[in-house]
Design a protein around this motif. Structure first.
Motif, PDB file in Angstrom:
ATOM      1  N   TRP A  47       1.082  -1.018   0.199  1.00  0.00           N
ATOM      2  CA  TRP A  47      -0.148  -0.254   0.359  1.00  0.00           C
ATOM      3  C   TRP A  47       0.734   1.112   0.184  1.00  0.00           C
ATOM      4  N   SER A  48       2.051   1.142  -0.300  1.00  0.00           N
ATOM      5  CA  SER A  48       2.919   2.135  -0.325  1.00  0.00           C
ATOM      6  C   SER A  48       3.391   2.796  -1.978  1.00  0.00           C
ATOM      7  N   GLY A  49       2.705   2.368  -3.433  1.00  0.00           N
ATOM      8  CA  GLY A  49       2.556   2.703  -4.397  1.00  0.00           C
ATOM      9  C   GLY A  49       2.289   4.099  -4.554  1.00  0.00           C
ATOM     10  N   ASP A  50       2.306   4.386  -5.889  1.00  0.00           N
ATOM     11  CA  ASP A  50       1.851   5.383  -6.347  1.00  0.00           C
ATOM     12  C   ASP A  50       0.336   5.590  -6.035  1.00  0.00           C
ATOM     13  N   VAL A  51      -0.144   6.834  -5.939  1.00  0.00           N
ATOM     14  CA  VAL A  51      -1.419   6.904  -5.928  1.00  0.00           C
ATOM     15  C   VAL A  51      -2.237   7.513  -7.129  1.00  0.00           C
ATOM     16  N   VAL A  52      -3.405   7.730  -7.233  1.00  0.00           N
ATOM     17  CA  VAL A  52      -3.614   7.962  -8.150  1.00  0.00           C
ATOM     18  C   VAL A  52      -5.488   7.765  -8.226  1.00  0.00           C
ATOM     19  N   GLN A  53      -5.971   9.696  -8.162  1.00  0.00           N
ATOM     20  CA  GLN A  53      -7.219   9.592  -7.606  1.00  0.00           C
ATOM     21  C   GLN A  53      -7.809  10.458  -8.254  1.00  0.00           C
ATOM     22  N   ASP A  54      -9.494  10.526  -9.220  1.00  0.00           N
ATOM     23  CA  ASP A  54      -9.735  11.688  -9.657  1.00  0.00           C
ATOM     24  C   ASP A  54     -10.748  12.189  -8.916  1.00  0.00           C
ATOM     25  N   ILE A  55     -10.112  13.605  -9.223  1.00  0.00           N
ATOM     26  CA  ILE A  55     -10.577  14.442  -8.337  1.00  0.00           C
ATOM     27  C   ILE A  55     -11.758  16.017  -8.898  1.00  0.00           C
ATOM     28  N   ASP A  56     -11.787  15.409 -10.498  1.00  0.00           N
ATOM     29  CA  ASP A  56     -12.994  16.157 -10.570  1.00  0.00           C
ATOM     30  C   ASP A  56     -14.347  16.026 -10.165  1.00  0.00           C
ATOM     31  N   PRO A  57     -14.921  17.013  -9.589  1.00  0.00           N
ATOM     32  CA  PRO A  57     -15.909  17.076  -9.392  1.00  0.00           C
ATOM     33  C   PRO A  57     -17.588  16.463 -10.267  1.00  0.00           C
ATOM     34  N   SER A  58     -17.920  16.193 -10.059  1.00  0.00           N
ATOM     35  CA  SER A  58     -18.797  14.952 -10.839  1.00  0.00           C
ATOM     36  C   SER A  58     -20.466  15.898 -10.028  1.00  0.00           C
ATOM     37  N   THR A  59     -20.898  17.002 -11.010  1.00  0.00           N
ATOM     38  CA  THR A  59     -22.262  17.934 -10.879  1.00  0.00           C
ATOM     39  C   THR A  59     -23.786  17.251 -11.017  1.00  0.00           C
TER      40      THR A  59
END
Length: 135
Positions: free
Chosen positions: A16-28
């Motif tokens: 659990w220490s690898g690269d983290v990718v997170q989609d933070i584009d808000p969905s309205t």
């Protein structure tokens, strides 16, 4: 820049220490994406909602239904009970609206009072604006 002993500095990766990718584009459009494909067209629902909210649409339907039910001949005990319940719901919603409007007015009044206590140019400008709105 790497130190001269870089060969003795291995990189260790724990679970659990690898690269983290997170989609933070808000969905309205989450509300309208919830409409099942068989239930209707989400784009049409979104446009209809822009014209009048579901609450506004239901309020108008409720008013018409109550008026028509009161003018029609007796529909039986079940109809009378349903009409009574619909009137109760409408009255409760009206009380909720009035309480919310009263709360908003108290908040506005408190903010105006805070500005007036501070005084100065902003207080004078606010007083002039409020006089213009009241006219």
């Amino acid at each position: 820049m790497y130190p001269w002993i870089w060969i003795w500095a291995p990189q260790v990766r724990l679970p659990w220490s690898g690269d983290v990718v997170q989609d933070i584009d808000p969905s309205t459009t989450w509300f309208f994406k919830g409409i099942q494909p068989g239930a209707g067209n989400a784009r049409i629902e979104e446009k209809a909602f822009a014209v009048a909210s579901y609450g506004k649409q239901l309020g108008l339907l409720t008013e018409v239904l109550i008026e028509l039910a009161e003018k029609s001949p007796d529909g039986g005990a079940a109809c009378a009970e349903s009409l009574k319940e619909l009137k109760r719901i409408q009255a409760e919603i009206q009380k909720l609206k009035e309480a919310e409007y009263d709360h908003e007015l108290r908040e506005i009044e408190a903010r105006i009072t805070t500005v007036q206590r501070r005084g100065g140019k902003r207080s004078i400008a606010l007083s002039k604006r409020l006089r213009g709105l009241a006219a």
